[in-house]
Design a protein around this motif. Sequence first.
Motif, mmCIF file in Angstrom:
data_model
loop_
_atom_site.group_PDB
_atom_site.id
_atom_site.type_symbol
_atom_site.label_atom_id
_atom_site.label_comp_id
_atom_site.label_asym_id
_atom_site.label_seq_id
_atom_site.Cartn_x
_atom_site.Cartn_y
_atom_site.Cartn_z
ATOM 1 N N LEU A 6 -7.758 -3.654 -12.604
ATOM 2 C CA LEU A 6 -8.258 -3.049 -11.364
ATOM 3 C C LEU A 6 -8.687 -4.127 -10.373
ATOM 4 O O LEU A 6 -8.398 -4.015 -9.172
ATOM 5 C CB LEU A 6 -9.412 -2.099 -11.670
ATOM 6 C CG LEU A 6 -10.025 -1.396 -10.464
ATOM 7 C CD1 LEU A 6 -9.007 -0.580 -9.691
ATOM 8 C CD2 LEU A 6 -11.215 -0.504 -10.900
ATOM 9 N N LEU A 7 -9.355 -5.158 -10.864
ATOM 10 C CA LEU A 7 -9.756 -6.255 -9.972
ATOM 11 C C LEU A 7 -8.526 -6.913 -9.343
ATOM 12 O O LEU A 7 -8.539 -7.269 -8.163
ATOM 13 C CB LEU A 7 -10.571 -7.288 -10.759
ATOM 14 C CG LEU A 7 -11.081 -8.494 -9.968
ATOM 15 C CD1 LEU A 7 -12.044 -8.051 -8.865
ATOM 16 C CD2 LEU A 7 -11.750 -9.512 -10.887
ATOM 17 N N TRP A 8 -7.460 -7.054 -10.125
ATOM 18 C CA TRP A 8 -6.214 -7.618 -9.603
ATOM 19 C C TRP A 8 -5.691 -6.771 -8.437
ATOM 20 O O TRP A 8 -5.320 -7.301 -7.378
ATOM 21 C CB TRP A 8 -5.189 -7.698 -10.723
ATOM 22 C CG TRP A 8 -3.823 -8.152 -10.293
ATOM 23 C CD1 TRP A 8 -2.781 -7.366 -9.897
ATOM 24 C CD2 TRP A 8 -3.337 -9.504 -10.244
ATOM 25 N NE1 TRP A 8 -1.676 -8.136 -9.610
ATOM 26 C CE2 TRP A 8 -2.006 -9.458 -9.809
ATOM 27 C CE3 TRP A 8 -3.923 -10.736 -10.539
ATOM 28 C CZ2 TRP A 8 -1.227 -10.592 -9.644
ATOM 29 C CZ3 TRP A 8 -3.160 -11.874 -10.371
ATOM 30 C CH2 TRP A 8 -1.829 -11.806 -9.928
ATOM 31 N N ASP A 9 -5.664 -5.465 -8.630
ATOM 32 C CA ASP A 9 -5.163 -4.574 -7.584
ATOM 33 C C ASP A 9 -5.986 -4.678 -6.316
ATOM 34 O O ASP A 9 -5.451 -4.615 -5.214
ATOM 35 C CB ASP A 9 -5.185 -3.124 -8.085
ATOM 36 C CG ASP A 9 -3.808 -2.596 -8.439
ATOM 37 O OD1 ASP A 9 -2.832 -3.349 -8.281
ATOM 38 O OD2 ASP A 9 -3.719 -1.435 -8.868
ATOM 39 N N MET A 10 -7.289 -4.831 -6.467
ATOM 40 C CA MET A 10 -8.170 -4.759 -5.295
ATOM 41 C C MET A 10 -8.379 -6.093 -4.600
ATOM 42 O O MET A 10 -8.775 -6.135 -3.442
ATOM 43 C CB MET A 10 -9.519 -4.170 -5.704
ATOM 44 C CG MET A 10 -9.423 -2.737 -6.203
ATOM 45 S SD MET A 10 -11.049 -1.970 -6.397
ATOM 46 C CE MET A 10 -11.599 -1.856 -4.702
ATOM 47 N N SER A 11 -8.102 -7.195 -5.323
ATOM 48 C CA SER A 11 -8.419 -8.502 -4.729
ATOM 49 C C SER A 11 -7.168 -9.309 -4.376
ATOM 50 O O SER A 11 -7.277 -10.370 -3.786
ATOM 51 C CB SER A 11 -9.287 -9.323 -5.674
ATOM 52 O OG SER A 11 -8.611 -9.610 -6.889
ATOM 53 N N LEU A 38 -8.366 6.793 -8.055
ATOM 54 C CA LEU A 38 -9.720 6.347 -7.745
ATOM 55 C C LEU A 38 -9.899 6.249 -6.223
ATOM 56 O O LEU A 38 -9.028 5.746 -5.523
ATOM 57 C CB LEU A 38 -9.985 4.975 -8.359
ATOM 58 C CG LEU A 38 -9.882 4.850 -9.875
ATOM 59 C CD1 LEU A 38 -9.971 3.386 -10.289
ATOM 60 C CD2 LEU A 38 -10.971 5.674 -10.557
ATOM 61 N N GLY A 39 -10.993 6.702 -5.733
ATOM 62 C CA GLY A 39 -11.327 6.446 -4.338
ATOM 63 C C GLY A 39 -11.825 5.024 -4.179
ATOM 64 O O GLY A 39 -12.156 4.337 -5.159
ATOM 65 N N LEU A 40 -11.899 4.540 -2.934
ATOM 66 C CA LEU A 40 -12.351 3.169 -2.698
ATOM 67 C C LEU A 40 -13.761 2.944 -3.232
ATOM 68 O O LEU A 40 -14.030 1.907 -3.850
ATOM 69 C CB LEU A 40 -12.305 2.858 -1.195
ATOM 70 C CG LEU A 40 -10.942 2.507 -0.607
ATOM 71 C CD1 LEU A 40 -11.031 2.415 0.909
ATOM 72 C CD2 LEU A 40 -10.451 1.172 -1.184
ATOM 73 N N ALA A 41 -14.643 3.908 -3.011
ATOM 74 C CA ALA A 41 -16.025 3.729 -3.451
ATOM 75 C C ALA A 41 -16.119 3.630 -4.968
ATOM 76 O O ALA A 41 -16.822 2.762 -5.507
ATOM 77 C CB ALA A 41 -16.887 4.874 -2.928
ATOM 78 N N GLU A 42 -15.395 4.518 -5.663
ATOM 79 C CA GLU A 42 -15.449 4.490 -7.121
ATOM 80 C C GLU A 42 -14.824 3.216 -7.676
ATOM 81 O O GLU A 42 -15.361 2.590 -8.600
ATOM 82 C CB GLU A 42 -14.730 5.709 -7.702
ATOM 83 C CG GLU A 42 -14.791 5.768 -9.230
ATOM 84 C CD GLU A 42 -14.100 6.992 -9.803
ATOM 85 O OE1 GLU A 42 -14.006 7.074 -11.041
ATOM 86 O OE2 GLU A 42 -13.660 7.850 -9.021
ATOM 87 N N ILE A 92 -10.965 -4.327 1.691
ATOM 88 C CA ILE A 92 -11.488 -2.996 1.991
ATOM 89 C C ILE A 92 -11.834 -2.900 3.474
ATOM 90 O O ILE A 92 -11.485 -1.924 4.156
ATOM 91 C CB ILE A 92 -12.713 -2.680 1.117
ATOM 92 C CG1 ILE A 92 -12.293 -2.521 -0.352
ATOM 93 C CG2 ILE A 92 -13.432 -1.425 1.605
ATOM 94 C CD1 ILE A 92 -13.457 -2.442 -1.321
ATOM 95 N N ALA A 93 -12.506 -3.924 3.991
ATOM 96 C CA ALA A 93 -12.872 -3.929 5.410
ATOM 97 C C ALA A 93 -11.634 -3.942 6.306
ATOM 98 O O ALA A 93 -11.671 -3.439 7.434
ATOM 99 C CB ALA A 93 -13.754 -5.139 5.712
ATOM 100 N N GLY A 94 -10.544 -4.512 5.783
ATOM 101 C CA GLY A 94 -9.304 -4.582 6.554
ATOM 102 C C GLY A 94 -8.451 -3.331 6.461
ATOM 103 O O GLY A 94 -7.359 -3.284 7.045
ATOM 104 N N GLY A 95 -8.923 -2.304 5.744
ATOM 105 C CA GLY A 95 -8.193 -1.046 5.695
ATOM 106 C C GLY A 95 -7.366 -0.829 4.452
ATOM 107 O O GLY A 95 -6.427 -0.016 4.467
ATOM 108 N N MET A 96 -7.690 -1.516 3.364
ATOM 109 C CA MET A 96 -6.961 -1.306 2.120
ATOM 110 C C MET A 96 -6.992 0.162 1.711
ATOM 111 O O MET A 96 -8.020 0.833 1.841
ATOM 112 C CB MET A 96 -7.566 -2.174 1.011
ATOM 113 C CG MET A 96 -6.928 -1.986 -0.359
ATOM 114 S SD MET A 96 -7.505 -3.191 -1.583
ATOM 115 C CE MET A 96 -9.273 -2.902 -1.583
#
Length: 257
Positions: A252-257, A159-163, A143-147
């Motif tokens: 979802l965790l897979w997509d984000m991590s 979904l937005g990043l925050a949600e 997320i910090a890197g601009g995902m």
Amino acid sequence: MAVPAVVTELAGGDRLVPVWENELGGLTFRLDDGNGRVRYVKWVAAGTPEIDLPGEAERIAWAQGRVPVPRVLAQGSDADGSWLVTEGLPGRSAVDPRWIAQPAVAAAAIGRGLRLLHDALAVDGCPFDWSVERRLAQADERIAGGMRPSEWAPEHRHLGLAEARAQIGEQPPIDRLVVCHGDACAPNTLLHDDGTFAAHVDLGSLGVADRWADLAVAAWSTEWNYGPGYDAFVYEGYGIAPDPRRIAYYRLLWDMS
């Protein structure tokens, strides 16, 4: 394609065939001496932190003899990149054309192979971690890197990043801690020609986690490789009923991590 110099050197006189390129540019080559000896070389360019070949070599060595996995023959690095050489195993990838044509058989074998791995590897004494806490840290780095949500699977892009970050922060209770494969997508299971499970490959993320971290993604990957409708065969092969809440969470965790 351009073959890294070290791969050419490792091949010697063996026939060298490129067989895979992953999304991060990591390459896999098959080396065949023509007399029955087959090796595989994985190579990744320097500065690709997402692929840890020394760590994969450690994980394979730890699992060796407990579950069917490749034997490590060599591992090293130079200024251009790092490499891992493993011994070829009997069997074909679950995304070989043979199994693309028989997806129900392949999906069931993926489930059975996961169950074998989860039952055979003891959590106590496993030095490798694939916990939600570790993966949340990876998600935060991305997320910090601009995902961007556009990088995610279609079912998550609304979904937005925050949600999305809030949702993965609400981990469901652990069902059963096991030593997970860590990348249980269909290509990483090998099958014998009779459709039975043969071996696991690509173990760079192996570590302790809830078994649904593997199951959710293994079943999901059947959609990518075979089309819709085959996820149930993975759960049936494993011997478990689908758990919608945990499936949704770990995808979802897979997509984000």
